[in-house]
Design a protein around this motif. Structure first.
Motif, PDB file in Angstrom:
ATOM      1  N   LYS D  35       1.015  -1.171  -0.057  1.00  0.00           N
ATOM      2  CA  LYS D  35      -0.093   0.040  -0.130  1.00  0.00           C
ATOM      3  C   LYS D  35       0.895   1.253  -0.166  1.00  0.00           C
ATOM      4  N   GLN D  36       2.245   1.033   0.623  1.00  0.00           N
ATOM      5  CA  GLN D  36       3.114   2.461   0.593  1.00  0.00           C
ATOM      6  C   GLN D  36       3.957   1.968  -0.362  1.00  0.00           C
ATOM      7  N   GLY D  37       3.838   1.336  -1.839  1.00  0.00           N
ATOM      8  CA  GLY D  37       4.404   1.232  -3.084  1.00  0.00           C
ATOM      9  C   GLY D  37       5.683   0.571  -2.686  1.00  0.00           C
ATOM     10  N   ARG D  38       5.763  -0.535  -1.891  1.00  0.00           N
ATOM     11  CA  ARG D  38       7.163  -1.166  -1.796  1.00  0.00           C
ATOM     12  C   ARG D  38       6.895  -2.651  -1.891  1.00  0.00           C
ATOM     13  N   ASN D  73      12.170  -3.278  -7.752  1.00  0.00           N
ATOM     14  CA  ASN D  73      11.139  -3.135  -8.753  1.00  0.00           C
ATOM     15  C   ASN D  73      11.756  -3.839  -9.797  1.00  0.00           C
ATOM     16  N   TRP D 132       3.667   0.231 -11.694  1.00  0.00           N
ATOM     17  CA  TRP D 132       2.697   0.543 -10.602  1.00  0.00           C
ATOM     18  C   TRP D 132       1.361   1.342 -11.013  1.00  0.00           C
ATOM     19  N   LYS D 133       0.452   1.244 -10.423  1.00  0.00           N
ATOM     20  CA  LYS D 133      -0.595   2.050 -10.700  1.00  0.00           C
ATOM     21  C   LYS D 133      -0.483   3.415  -9.912  1.00  0.00           C
ATOM     22  N   PRO D 134      -1.334   4.344 -10.439  1.00  0.00           N
ATOM     23  CA  PRO D 134      -1.020   5.657  -9.868  1.00  0.00           C
ATOM     24  C   PRO D 134      -1.003   5.733  -8.330  1.00  0.00           C
ATOM     25  N   GLU D 135      -0.220   6.381  -7.595  1.00  0.00           N
ATOM     26  CA  GLU D 135      -0.108   6.178  -6.123  1.00  0.00           C
ATOM     27  C   GLU D 135      -1.616   6.514  -5.289  1.00  0.00           C
ATOM     28  N   TRP D 138      -3.422   3.169  -4.802  1.00  0.00           N
ATOM     29  CA  TRP D 138      -2.649   2.194  -4.115  1.00  0.00           C
ATOM     30  C   TRP D 138      -3.606   1.369  -3.038  1.00  0.00           C
ATOM     31  N   ASN D 144      -1.521  -3.448  -7.013  1.00  0.00           N
ATOM     32  CA  ASN D 144      -0.933  -2.246  -7.272  1.00  0.00           C
ATOM     33  C   ASN D 144       0.109  -2.243  -8.213  1.00  0.00           C
TER      34      ASN D 144
END
Lengths: 356, 150, 387, 174
Positions: D35-38, D73, D132-135, D138, D144
């Motif tokens: 959810k935080q992009g990690r 990534n 990734w999707k746009p932030e 998320w 995501n």
């Protein structure tokens, strides 16, 4: 049948707390601490140190196919191990393991059972184990079926509602000494009888709670147990029998399959100091005590039994474990454990455990 | 273990199974569609409704069908004061074992009644058919107390 | 130590996309009655019943032994339900055998089944769960990348899988029970069939079948009821490993190699290709024949495809080690029963009972099943000669 | 069943059950990081291998995993299939590529989509990168990451797949 060729020793047992919800704990996370605990009791590393592993679980309880496959991740199964699974209570995984040891293909076995029953509506989920044409489509829940059975008992004069309440009162009392119990406390028969009916003639307290958790056990040949140098008890006999799926052709006020399994397991061959019975409903404890021929001298469900906490797919194995613990602690010399499956005690397993 | 959020989400596990019935179950359901109730005679002569495909004692395949009555007697019952969503009736109701006239082995179905105190073991009940019957156990919408005492 | 045990009866249903003429119980019953008749026994002669099947979600009947007790004459007897994913048919046979080999019972009935037409296999094998990505395009989608890696390593020609697909369907045409009946199948037909999971084509994949398979396993002193000779169990083994772990060999899984080594040791087999007369091996996707030829020690690593292409595994090409003369999983696949069908067909071969797909003079045969992500294995060796 | 004279031979049995699914501890941490992009894995304290998605145990050792590792990534194609049939309940149109991908820093592959590629050119050892999707979109979900796409980097030798550190082929091996 009794164990003739190779006596089998129960060497270790552990079970988790009975929790109303295990919340953010997946199958692996539920199982791992129990397996670690029994391994530590014996001084083993992981499943590599036993010859056979067998588990019991049911996919539908949590609503995901192949729950048991995830369970393998808790074992340390690299290099590959000898492993099997029953879609039944782990007491039947114990049975399969006993056969493996008897046939000489294993000298030791790890057995475990686990379930998260809380994610679904358990009595409704279990309605789908009934006849798929006549009963499952009506969604007859397991509590209601047990209530029909209790009414038959009451009408036949085989029990009173006070007898049922007495079972619950003793369960809650005994459970005060069981750190894993979900329901414990001093409750009088009078106060229980003052409660409203739930599915009449059952009150809520006549029904076991829904619990999440797991339990694990290690068994071995007596020679192996001696080599490990840990206290052990002897599994003297184990047998199980099933009855008709048509509840209405069965005499639900008795448990002929339990009686038969008890004969084959040799329950009557000696005094029974302790009995742990898988009775999810209070009146069923009375049916089972009678079918097993238990008398005044037997302490029934000193753990509180499953009315104090019911780990689906593990409670049967836990009954055997509870008896084992009382025997190695010296509290009892000889005990009987019972496991059940299916509606209204359709399928019953009986094990006799004795001091070494 | 660092604290984490508890991630929880509802989901439905479901499928509409297509069951083939085989001749025995099919005959019973065909009867229901035609508002008839048929049982089968077991090896020991008992009439069982609904018909079992195989004898519980001898395992013999069964095919000696017997039509039974649409009234019967309550052998056991329980009162569901809080019906579950999946249950066929959403008002308080009873599940019962009902021995139909002409049958020896009871069947389990639901009984509609206004209140628990209207019911008793031994009470006479009768079938209430669904408005439309289609060859399904729910063609018997429920049982209800028999209008005519016998 | 283990008591001698033998298969004295086998019974199967006809395999079809949908057995619309029977209930679930009726399906098992058909196989059970056939096995009992083959054994010269009735339900009353049976001491215990062991059933197996893949996930309950296939039919939506939970713990189906409860419902099936009457149909299998199990009332008053022990009844056990095994579930080890796709290997379940094989492991159920081994668990049933242990009831006898442990000296506990004389005669055990074992039945496995799947009535896949009641639902949809792709759905039942990967039911949706929250937070998960739903990219599971069925079992073929899972195994295709592993097959691709095998092709890369072995440098096998592209048409090995096509050859297996043809060979097993020609075998299946000899077996009246087989689901797919394709006596005129050609390499071109398989090659032109729709690509499903590249490199797997439609005709390189197993069908979805309804069906059941049963056996009666008896102790040494109880084998004489059948008119046919017994198939002696010479060895049985199971192995499991996790689905995923770092460094896992997915093409040639260690669990399979270890399981084979175990069962060969029990049966005293050093060179399976030479010593075995026939094998019924779980090959649900064509390329798994060369892969398992290597995994099970019938060929050196990287060489399995040569046996296939040379016709070594083909009855029609008079191969020296026919694989899946019944047509195999590629011809019939009621998932929960598919492993037991392999075990039962191995027994039929050494009993001289395999009809038009009989391997002449077969004395020693192997049955094999695998499941999950090729992580659960069960195998047995049966022989005409008493050990 | 329209003709009332035809005997009944089948029924429909809708079996729909409701569950409240709760993710386990390790999966919850994994999803929270997503959810935080990690993208994260967990390292086994026994064999030091890094697992994704983490399930709370090292399946090889059978011991609990705790140490969280942030992964790259970038990833390597371990193998793949081109799928020509639709996934039930999934809007992706065939043919599409489902690949077994090992992110740099992990020692095991997971399955995800490969896109923005010529299907015929995808190969084992190929380097790819997460898209990734746009932030703002998320969520606690693996998707995501919409898909992976090819990278202009040299292929990873097959024997090195699953052994790269978080810095990829240029960085040190894990």
């Amino acid at each position: 049948m009794s164990v003739q060729a190779r006596d089998i020793a129960i060497v270790a047992f552990h079970q988790s707390d009975c929790q109303a919800s295990a919340g953010a704990t997946n199958e692996v996370e539920l199982i791992m601490p129990e397996i670690r605990a029994v391994m530590d009791q014996v001084g083993l590393r992981n499943a590599q140190d036993v010859d056979f592993v067998c588990s019991g679980s049911c996919d539908y309880l949590q609503g995901a196919a192949f729950a048991f496959v995830a369970g393998v991740d808790a074992l340390g199964a690299v290099p590959p191990i000898r492993e099997s699974h029953v879609e039944m209570d782990a007491a039947w995984a114990l049975y399969e393991s006993v056969l493996k040891i008897r046939m000489g293909h294993a000298d030791s076995a790890l057995i475990y059972g686990f379930a998260k029953s809380s994610p679904g509506e358990l009595p409704i989920v279990l309605s789908q184990q009934l006849d798929p044409y006549y009963l499952a489509p009506l969604w007859v829940d397991t509590v209601s079926l047990a209530a029909l059975q209790a009414r038959l008992m009451l009408d036949a004069g085989k029990i009173t509602e006070a007898d049922m309440a007495a079972v619950v009162s003793r369960s809650r009392h005994n459970a005060m000494n069981n750190p894993h119990a979900q329901l414990a406390g001093e409750v009088s028969v009078e106060s229980l009888l003052a409660q409203q009916h739930f599915v009449s003639p059952l009150r809520r307290h006549d029904c076991c709670p829904v619990s999440d958790g797991a339990s694990a056990m290690i068994i071995a040949t007596v020679e192996q147990a001696k080599a490990w140098g840990k206290p052990y008890a002897i599994l003297r006999g184990i047998d199980h029998r099933i009855e008709s799926h048509n509840l209405c052709t069965r005499d639900l006020t008795e448990s002929p399959s339990t009686r038969r399994a008890a004969e084959a397991a040799g329950v009557a061959d000696g005094a029974v100091d302790v009995a742990e019975l898988y009775a999810p409903f209070s009146h069923q404890e009375i049916i089972l005590s009678r079918a097993l021929g238990l008398g005044e001298g037997t302490s029934v469900n000193p753990s509180g039994g499953v009315l104090a906490g019911n780990l689906m797919m593990a409670s049967g194995l836990s009954r055997v474990g509870e008896v084992f613990q009382r025997i190695v602690s010296g509290e009892a010399r000889r005990g009987v454990a019972h496991a059940t499956s299916g509606p209204c005690l359709q399928h019953n397993l009986v094990a006799v455990v004795e001091a070494a | 273990m660092s604290p984490t959020e508890v991630l929880s989400e509802a989901f439905e596990l479901g499928f509409t199974y297509t069951r083939s019935t085989g001749p025995v179950v099919g005959r019973f359901l065909t009867g229901l569609r035609d508002r008839r109730i048929e049982g089968v005679r077991a090896s020991d002569g008992r009439v069982m409704v609904p018909p079992m495909e195989y004898d519980p004692d001898t395992a013999a395949a069964l095919d000696d069908f017997v039509e039974v009555g649409q009234q019967g007697e309550i052998v056991s019952w329980c009162w569901v004061s809080e019906p579950r969503k999946a249950h066929p009736l959403q008002q308080p109701f009873a599940w019962a074992m009902i021995r139909l006239d002409g049958a020896d082995v009871p069947m389990i179905h639901c009984v509609s009644a206004a209140s628990e105190d209207q019911l008793a073991t031994g009470a006479r009940v009768q079938v209430r058919w669904a408005e439309e019957t289609r060859g399904h156990i729910a063609d018997i919408a429920c049982f209800e107390l028999a209008e005519v005492a016998q | 130590m283990a008591q001698l045990a033998a298969v004295i009866g086998t019974g199967q249903t006809r395999y079809k996309t949908k057995r619309g003429d029977v209930s679930i119980a009726g399906l098992l019953r058909e196989a059970a009655v056939n096995a009992l008749e083959d054994a010269g026994l009735g339900f009353e002669d049976i001491d215990a019943v062991v059933i197996g099947k893949a996930p309950d979600m296939f039919e939506g009947v939970i713990m189906p032994e409860c419902y099936l007790a009457d149909a299998l004459g199990a009332n008053g007897k022990p009844m056990l339900r095994v579930h080890t994913a796709g290997s379940v048919g094989g492991s159920t046979a081994l668990v049933a055998a242990s009831h006898v080999q442990s000296g506990t019972f004389k005669r055990v009935l074992t039945v496995t089944y799947e009535k896949q037409s009641e639902s949809n296999a792709m759905w039942a094998l990967s039911t949706p769960q929250p937070f998960a990505v739903h990219l599971n395009a069925g079992a073929g989608g899972y195994f295709a990348p592993i097959i691709r890696e095998y092709m890369r390593r072995s440098k096998a020609p592209y048409d090995v899988g096509i050859k297996v697909a043809v060979k097993d369907r020609l075998h299946g045409a000899r077996n009246p029970l087989a689901h797919l009946q394709k006596p005129d199948i050609t390499m071109a037909e398989v090659e032109e069939s729709m690509m499903l999971w590249d490199p797997l084509r439609l005709l390189e994949a197993c069908p979805s079948s309804d069906g059941a398979c049963a056996m009666v396993i008896a102790a040494e002193d109880a084998v004489d009821s059948s008119a046919k000779p017994p198939a002696w169990i010479r060895g049985g083994a199971m192995r499991s490993e996790p689905t995923m772990y770092a460094g896992r060999e997915e093409v040639n899984p260690r669990a399979g190699r270890d399981c084979a080594a175990d069962v060969y040791a029990q049966a005293g087999i050093r060179d399976p290709r030479r010593e075995l007369d026939v094998a019924e091996i779980y090959v649900p996707f064509s390329w798994y024949e060369p892969m398992w030829l290597e995994n099970l020690g019938f060929a050196e690593e990287g060489q399995g495809w040569r046996l296939t292409m040379e016709g070594a595994t083909s009855l029609d090409e008079q191969g020296d080690i026919p694989w899946n003369p019944s047509g195999g999983v590629l011809s019939s696949n009621p998932i929960g029963a598919s492993g037991m069908i392999r075990f039962a067909e191995a027994a039929r071969q050494v009993r001289g009972d395999a009809g038009d797909h009989q391997v002449a003079g077969a004395k020693l045969a192997m049955g094999h099943a695998y499941g999950g992500g090729a992580q659960f294995f069960s195998m047995w060796i049966v022989g005409a000669d008493k050990p | 069943m329209s003709d009332a004279r035809e005997p009944v031979t089948g029924i429909e049995a809708p079996v729909y059950l409701q569950y409240q699914f709760t993710a386990g501890r390790a999966p919850s941490r994994f999803l929270s990081a997503l959810k935080q992009g990690r993208l994260t894995g967990q390292r086994c304290p026994g064999c030091s291998q890094v697992y994704i998605p983490p399930r709370g145990a090292c399946p090889a050792c059978g011991i609990a995993t705790e140490e969280e590792v942030t992964l790259s990534n970038k990833a390597t194609v371990q193998s793949f299939t081109i799928v020509y049939i639709p996934i039930p309940g999934n809007p992706i149109k065939p043919p599409y590529i489902v690949a077994n991908l090992v992110p740099d820093g992990a020692n095991i592959s997971f399955i995800h989509l490969l896109s923005e590629c010529v299907n015929e050119e995808v190969h084992i050892g190929q380097r790819v990168e997460a898209v990734w999707k746009p932030e703002a979109e998320w969520d606690y979900k693996m998707d995501n990451i919409l898909y992976y796409k090819p990278l202009e980097e040299p292929d990873v030798p097959v024997e090195m797949i699953g052994k790269l550190g978080v810095d990829g082929l240029e960085g040190k091996q894990s």
